[in-house]
Write a protein that holds these residues in place. Structure first.
Motif, mmCIF file in Angstrom:
data_model
loop_
_atom_site.group_PDB
_atom_site.id
_atom_site.type_symbol
_atom_site.label_atom_id
_atom_site.label_comp_id
_atom_site.label_asym_id
_atom_site.label_seq_id
_atom_site.Cartn_x
_atom_site.Cartn_y
_atom_site.Cartn_z
ATOM 1 N N GLY A 1 0.800 -1.222 0.000
ATOM 2 C CA GLY A 1 0.000 0.000 0.000
ATOM 3 C C GLY A 1 0.831 1.269 0.000
ATOM 4 O O GLY A 1 1.998 1.288 0.405
ATOM 5 N N SER A 2 0.208 2.353 -0.431
ATOM 6 C CA SER A 2 0.908 3.626 -0.620
ATOM 7 C C SER A 2 1.521 4.193 0.664
ATOM 8 O O SER A 2 2.580 4.826 0.618
ATOM 9 N N ALA A 3 0.899 3.979 1.817
ATOM 10 C CA ALA A 3 1.471 4.481 3.078
ATOM 11 C C ALA A 3 2.776 3.759 3.402
ATOM 12 O O ALA A 3 3.718 4.363 3.927
ATOM 13 N N ILE A 4 2.845 2.475 3.066
ATOM 14 C CA ILE A 4 4.061 1.693 3.304
ATOM 15 C C ILE A 4 5.136 2.084 2.294
ATOM 16 O O ILE A 4 6.305 2.270 2.652
ATOM 17 N N VAL A 5 4.726 2.253 1.043
ATOM 18 C CA VAL A 5 5.666 2.673 -0.010
ATOM 19 C C VAL A 5 6.307 4.004 0.357
ATOM 20 O O VAL A 5 7.530 4.158 0.298
ATOM 21 N N SER A 6 5.492 4.971 0.780
ATOM 22 C CA SER A 6 6.062 6.283 1.095
ATOM 23 C C SER A 6 6.915 6.253 2.361
ATOM 24 O O SER A 6 7.910 6.966 2.451
ATOM 25 N N ALA A 7 6.556 5.418 3.327
ATOM 26 C CA ALA A 7 7.332 5.349 4.565
ATOM 27 C C ALA A 7 8.693 4.701 4.365
ATOM 28 O O ALA A 7 9.669 5.086 5.001
ATOM 29 N N PHE A 8 8.764 3.704 3.473
ATOM 30 C CA PHE A 8 9.994 2.927 3.348
ATOM 31 C C PHE A 8 10.683 3.045 2.003
ATOM 32 O O PHE A 8 11.756 2.484 1.804
ATOM 33 N N GLY A 9 10.081 3.711 1.050
ATOM 34 C CA GLY A 9 10.727 3.904 -0.240
ATOM 35 C C GLY A 9 10.894 2.622 -1.031
ATOM 36 O O GLY A 9 11.864 2.468 -1.767
ATOM 37 N N VAL A 10 9.957 1.696 -0.896
ATOM 38 C CA VAL A 10 10.026 0.433 -1.631
ATOM 39 C C VAL A 10 9.067 0.472 -2.811
ATOM 40 O O VAL A 10 8.173 1.314 -2.863
ATOM 41 N N GLU A 11 9.259 -0.431 -3.747
ATOM 42 C CA GLU A 11 8.334 -0.561 -4.865
ATOM 43 C C GLU A 11 6.997 -1.062 -4.352
ATOM 44 O O GLU A 11 6.919 -1.673 -3.294
#
Length: 165
Positions: free
Chosen positions: A76-86
């Motif tokens: 999800g987008s919140a995880i992507v933005s927090a950790f910079g992963v694909e």
């Protein structure tokens, strides 16, 4: 644990197999339980409409024999933005900065799938800027014959602490 990001790796303090405390975690577990009928639910047994409020915090992970690793099939987008992963089809081994942390995640996923019930982890994570955030992560096993199982997870952050800076 450390994740690969463009920033410095994040530091974590984590407790595993704790009782869920956050409303979002409790609600996600309720949704999973409601989808259970004869054993573990499948991902398609849980409506995306029902998951709607949580989609930015959702991840799914399954073992991919071709890749030889667990793969995050959705992040999800919140995880992507927090950790910079694909956001899609990311092997565990390419997410974690330390190979021991990647092995720990693999062990966690095997454990959740083997025991066939929800598992919650909670703690704090420190970002490269020094800010700490409190989190709770829910891991829900799913039936997926193609992969031998899948995990629907939710990673919820409830605050950010700036250490007085």
């Amino acid at each position: 644990m450390q994740f690969l990001t463009e920033r410095q790796p994040w530091r974590w303090t984590v407790e595993f197999d704790v009782a869920p405390q956050f409303d979002d975690s409790l609600r996600l577990i309720e949704i999973w339980r409601a989808a259970k009928r004869d054993g573990l639910p499948r991902r398609q047994d849980i409506s995306t409409r029902v998951l709607g409020p949580f989609l930015k915090n959702i991840f799914t992970v399954a073992f991919d024999a071709k890749a030889g690793d667990y793969v995050y099939t959705t992040i999800g987008s919140a995880i992507v933005s927090a950790f910079g992963v694909e956001a899609f089809r990311v092997p565990v081994g390419s997410v974690f900065a330390d190979a021991r942390d990647a092995d720990g995640a693999r062990t966690l996923y095997k454990y959740v799938l083997r025991r066939r019930r929800p598992m919650v982890a909670a703690g704090h994570v420190q970002g490269s800027g020094g800010a700490w955030a409190t989190f709770e992560a829910v891991h829900l096993p799913l039936r997926d014959p193609a992969h031998g199982g899948m995990i629907l997870g939710g990673l919820f952050f409830v605050d950010a602490i700036d250490d007085g800076q």
